[in-house]
Write an enzyme that holds these catalytic residues in place. Sequence first.
Site, short mmCIF file in Angstrom:
data_model
loop_
_atom_site.label_atom_id
_atom_site.label_comp_id
_atom_site.label_asym_id
_atom_site.label_seq_id
_atom_site.Cartn_x
_atom_site.Cartn_y
_atom_site.Cartn_z
N TYR A 153 0.85 -1.19 0.00
CA TYR A 153 0.00 0.00 0.00
C TYR A 153 0.89 1.24 0.00
O TYR A 153 2.11 1.17 -0.01
CB TYR A 153 -0.91 -0.02 1.23
CG TYR A 153 -2.01 -1.07 1.17
CD1 TYR A 153 -2.24 -1.92 2.25
CD2 TYR A 153 -2.84 -1.21 0.05
CE1 TYR A 153 -3.25 -2.89 2.22
CE2 TYR A 153 -3.86 -2.17 0.01
CZ TYR A 153 -4.05 -3.00 1.10
OH TYR A 153 -5.03 -3.95 1.07
N ARG A 186 3.59 -1.15 11.21
CA ARG A 186 3.41 -2.47 10.57
C ARG A 186 4.12 -2.47 9.23
O ARG A 186 3.88 -1.58 8.41
CB ARG A 186 1.92 -2.74 10.38
CG ARG A 186 1.63 -4.07 9.73
CD ARG A 186 0.14 -4.33 9.70
NE ARG A 186 -0.17 -5.56 9.02
CZ ARG A 186 -1.28 -5.73 8.33
NH1 ARG A 186 -2.15 -4.75 8.20
NH2 ARG A 186 -1.51 -6.88 7.72
#
Length: 222
Positions: free
Chosen positions: A36, A84
Amino acid sequence: MSIDEIERLVKAFGVAAKIIKTSEFDAIEIHGHEGYLIDEFMTAKWNKRTDRYGGNLDGRLRFPLEIVESIRKAAGPDFPIIFRMGARHYIEGGRELDESIVIAKRFEKEGVHCLHIDSGCYEARQWVKPPIYMERGCYVDVAAAIKKEVKIPVIAVGRLDTRSWPKRFLLKERPISSRWAGLFWRIPNGQTRPKRGDSMTSGHALVATMRARLKGNTSAVL
Ligand SMILES: Cc1cc2nc3c(=O)[nH]c(=O)nc-3n(C[C@H](O)[C@H](O)[C@H](O)COP(=O)(O)O)c2cc1C
């Protein structure tokens, strides 16, 4: 993305952080995984920018580190930030473990309080959503390799989904989905698998440890 769009997005993370803090969440997790947007900036294979947000690792980490700074400014220095990221993309030219270790140490140095280590990207989808033929604990090794290099807590995932392999995870447990139960194994450094006698800890203990370390108690461990 133009520089103006990047700066507006960095600011927006700060605004969101303020809302999250006022809503009494325990911590914030920045999603820098899976290919992403944030992962695209961090990854040489996808980031072809020639400005200050591209080029070498420093340039590619500028965007996520500005987001960390924006969150810290908005939520305060003692609000836990988890990052993350995927340790390996499992594609040609994707990130490998050696660079992930450099990135992990940089995030620790820049004040991130906990790392949530995942793997894969959409071009290697079986690693993003590990199906049943993937070994249980399929990402624990890379998380353990990163844990050897940093002092902050590291969350491991990867098919830890049976009673004897309690899972991870913090924020999602509350707002986003209840898919993940919030227990963590406390695995001593150097060990890559939980073994009989190792203990478990809860999400709250993880936050408490992050907070203790924030208050300067660097000997605080899970
Ligand atoms: C059905 C399914 C949907 C998922 N959707 C997302 C998602 O929308 N965003 C995301 O970051 N990760 C998503 N993931 C990846 C998980 O968050 C997690 O990283 C992955 O499943 C590995 O961990 P686990 O084996 O412990 O579940 C999904 C995984 C599965 C199985």
